[in-house]
Design a protein around this motif. Structure first.
Motif, PDB file in Angstrom:
ATOM      1  N   PHE A 265       0.861  -1.192   0.000  1.00 38.29           N
ATOM      2  CA  PHE A 265       0.000   0.000   0.000  1.00 38.29           C
ATOM      3  C   PHE A 265       0.893   1.236   0.000  1.00 38.29           C
ATOM      4  CE2 PHE A 265      -2.709   3.358   1.406  1.00 38.29           C
ATOM      5  CZ  PHE A 265      -4.005   2.990   1.086  1.00 38.29           C
ATOM      6  N   ILE A 266       0.675   2.128  -0.972  1.00 40.63           N
ATOM      7  CA  ILE A 266       1.520   3.320  -1.118  1.00 40.63           C
ATOM      8  C   ILE A 266       0.655   4.573  -1.080  1.00 40.63           C
ATOM      9  CG2 ILE A 266       3.274   4.483  -2.483  1.00 40.63           C
ATOM     10  CD1 ILE A 266       3.703   1.814  -3.962  1.00 40.63           C
ATOM     11  N   MET A 267       0.970   5.445  -0.128  1.00 41.58           N
ATOM     12  CA  MET A 267       0.329   6.753  -0.053  1.00 41.58           C
ATOM     13  C   MET A 267       1.317   7.818  -0.500  1.00 41.58           C
ATOM     14  SD  MET A 267      -0.745   9.051   3.256  1.00 41.58           S
ATOM     15  CE  MET A 267      -2.020   7.988   3.892  1.00 41.58           C
ATOM     16  N   LEU A 268       0.918   8.630  -1.457  1.00 40.05           N
ATOM     17  CA  LEU A 268       1.721   9.784  -1.837  1.00 40.05           C
ATOM     18  C   LEU A 268       1.323  10.941  -0.923  1.00 40.05           C
ATOM     19  CD1 LEU A 268       1.721   9.536  -5.734  1.00 40.05           C
ATOM     20  CD2 LEU A 268       3.597   9.040  -4.167  1.00 40.05           C
ATOM     21  N   ALA A 279      -5.151  13.132 -11.297  1.00 38.39           N
ATOM     22  CA  ALA A 279      -4.779  12.527 -12.581  1.00 38.39           C
ATOM     23  C   ALA A 279      -3.443  11.803 -12.456  1.00 38.39           C
ATOM     24  CB  ALA A 279      -4.705  13.598 -13.668  1.00 38.39           C
ATOM     25  N   MET A 280      -2.500  12.399 -11.738  1.00 38.55           N
ATOM     26  CA  MET A 280      -1.184  11.785 -11.561  1.00 38.55           C
ATOM     27  C   MET A 280      -1.262  10.520 -10.731  1.00 38.55           C
ATOM     28  SD  MET A 280       0.962  15.193 -10.642  1.00 38.55           S
ATOM     29  CE  MET A 280       1.100  16.558 -11.767  1.00 38.55           C
ATOM     30  N   VAL A 281      -1.964  10.605  -9.604  1.00 37.78           N
ATOM     31  CA  VAL A 281      -2.081   9.452  -8.705  1.00 37.78           C
ATOM     32  C   VAL A 281      -2.722   8.276  -9.436  1.00 37.78           C
ATOM     33  CG1 VAL A 281      -3.231   8.614  -6.628  1.00 37.78           C
ATOM     34  CG2 VAL A 281      -2.126  10.846  -6.617  1.00 37.78           C
ATOM     35  N   ALA A 286      -0.927   4.753  -7.510  1.00 34.16           N
ATOM     36  CA  ALA A 286      -0.799   4.881  -6.054  1.00 34.16           C
ATOM     37  C   ALA A 286      -2.139   4.542  -5.403  1.00 34.16           C
ATOM     38  CB  ALA A 286      -0.363   6.294  -5.681  1.00 34.16           C
ATOM     39  N   ASP A 287      -2.092   4.067  -4.158  1.00 31.13           N
ATOM     40  CA  ASP A 287      -3.302   3.650  -3.459  1.00 31.13           C
ATOM     41  C   ASP A 287      -4.009   4.800  -2.763  1.00 31.13           C
ATOM     42  OD1 ASP A 287      -3.080   0.588  -3.711  1.00 31.13           O
ATOM     43  OD2 ASP A 287      -1.107   1.162  -2.956  1.00 31.13           O
ATOM     44  N   ASP A 288      -3.284   5.855  -2.467  1.00 31.05           N
ATOM     45  CA  ASP A 288      -3.886   6.970  -1.744  1.00 31.05           C
ATOM     46  C   ASP A 288      -3.051   8.218  -1.967  1.00 31.05           C
ATOM     47  OD1 ASP A 288      -5.685   8.300  -0.160  1.00 31.05           O
ATOM     48  OD2 ASP A 288      -5.203   7.259   1.704  1.00 31.05           O
ATOM     49  N   PHE A 289      -3.641   9.359  -1.684  1.00 34.55           N
ATOM     50  CA  PHE A 289      -2.950  10.640  -1.814  1.00 34.55           C
ATOM     51  C   PHE A 289      -3.386  11.543  -0.665  1.00 34.55           C
ATOM     52  CE2 PHE A 289      -3.482  15.092  -2.901  1.00 34.55           C
ATOM     53  CZ  PHE A 289      -2.183  15.460  -3.219  1.00 34.55           C
ATOM     54  N   MET A 290      -2.437  12.275  -0.100  1.00 39.42           N
ATOM     55  CA  MET A 290      -2.780  13.251   0.936  1.00 39.42           C
ATOM     56  C   MET A 290      -1.841  14.446   0.814  1.00 39.42           C
ATOM     57  SD  MET A 290      -3.058  12.762   5.074  1.00 39.42           S
ATOM     58  CE  MET A 290      -4.405  11.598   4.862  1.00 39.42           C
ATOM     59  N   ALA A 291      -2.414  15.636   0.882  1.00 40.66           N
ATOM     60  CA  ALA A 291      -1.604  16.850   0.858  1.00 40.66           C
ATOM     61  C   ALA A 291      -1.005  17.091   2.240  1.00 40.66           C
ATOM     62  CB  ALA A 291      -2.464  18.044   0.432  1.00 40.66           C
ATOM     63  N   LYS A 292       0.252  17.557   2.261  1.00 44.53           N
ATOM     64  CA  LYS A 292       0.912  17.881   3.520  1.00 44.53           C
ATOM     65  C   LYS A 292       0.314  19.165   4.114  1.00 44.53           C
ATOM     66  CE  LYS A 292       5.460  16.015   2.293  1.00 44.53           C
ATOM     67  NZ  LYS A 292       6.855  16.378   1.990  1.00 44.53           N
TER      68      LYS A 292
END
Length: 309
Positions: A265-268, A279-281, A286-292
């Motif tokens: 499992f990979i979160m960006l 669109a990139m994710v 990737a399995d998930d995305f979260m902004a810092k």
């Protein structure tokens, strides 16, 4: 709408190819600096600035741009150089950027050009540079050294974010059964690694850190060389996107293409934000995305991922 879609398509062509577009600029002196174009909303002549009482001296004021009130940070002063003189503001430029869910402007003396580059040509700072240096990477263009500034370090000093998980979220982790596999955190920024590690250890997770995608990929290949799978060693991977030598998108592409690593499992987790992210994710898988960076949001999401197995 067609123009927006064309722009998205052009940008996403770089995804998974380990490439980036670098906006080159100058501060005081001849040194050239760079910033990822994905972070840039626009570049404009320095507008009229209004002072802010009791603000840090590196914040030269605020500007009212397209309906927003945006702090303008003197990038020279932020990295320990003399600031841009007041009389030179009118001929200076402001790079409007979006980092960590916030918009800010960086005051610079001049903007050069945009270069399309390969992340393999973007290298970590020299090892002897020291811990207090404001660089996250370096590269060479036309035989000239280009320094890429660690903006997350600057923003952490100018406008510190809360780094602690709140008691409400900690209470949710108190009843969790210990013994989960560690989390692999991949980020080239020392500030970001510290923030994420502090967040995850607060909820009882062990953390292993790597400084870039290439380092992380090689490490995962080593630990799975005995025939094991990445899931036997880690609960999940949390990776930045912008990293020297191998970016996060390319890391995801390589992991998802390797049978021993594909089911990890990979979160960006990135300071990049804007219309291109989803669109990139989706493109790289990737399995998930979260902004810092929200410690509570990150902690809750990690606990949720682990609960789902």
């Amino acid at each position: 709408m067609a123009g927006v879609l064309d722009s998205v398509n052009q940008r996403t062509q770089l995804v998974g190819q380990n490439r980036l577009e670098l906006l080159l600029f100058r501060l005081r002196g001849r040194q050239i600096y760079g910033i990822n174009v994905f972070k840039v909303k626009e570049v404009l002549q320095c507008p009229k600035l209004s002072s802010i009482p009791n603000s840090r001296n590196v914040v030269r004021g605020v500007a009212h741009i397209r309906g927003e009130t945006i702090p303008i940070i003197d990038l020279s002063m932020s990295i320990g150089l003399p600031g841009i003189p007041q009389e030179e503001l009118a001929t200076s430029f402001v790079i409007i950027t979006e980092y960590n869910r916030k918009t800010q402007g960086f005051l610079v003396t001049g903007v050069d050009r945009i270069m399309n580059m390969n992340w393999e040509d973007i290298l970590p700072p020299p090892k002897g540079a020291g811990r207090d240096v404001y660089l996250t990477a370096v590269t060479k263009i036309d035989d000239k050294l280009v320094e890429i500034i660690d903006v997350e370090k600057i923003l952490a000093e100018v406008s510190p974010l809360g780094e602690d998980v709140t008691e409400a979220v900690l209470s949710k982790s108190a009843d969790r059964v210990p013994g989960h596999l560690p989390v692999l955190v991949v980020d080239d920024s020392t500030v970001a690694r510290r923030q994420i590690e502090r967040c995850l250890t607060a909820i009882g997770m062990e953390v292993v850190t790597k400084n870039d995608g290439k380092q992380a990929y090689q490490y995962l290949k080593e630990v799975t060389a005995d025939g094991s799978r990445a899931k036997d060693h880690f609960s999940l991977i949390i990776s930045d996107v912008e990293m020297p030598e191998m970016d996060g998108y390319t890391l995801v592409t390589k992991l998802k293409g390797d049978p021993a690593l594909a089911d990890m499992f990979i979160m960006l987790h990135t300071s990049l934000s804007g219309v291109f992210n989803q669109a990139m994710v989706k493109k790289v898988g990737a399995d998930d995305f979260m902004a810092k960076f929200s410690p509570d949001e990150l902690a809750e999401r990690v606990m949720e991922i682990i609960d789902q197995g």
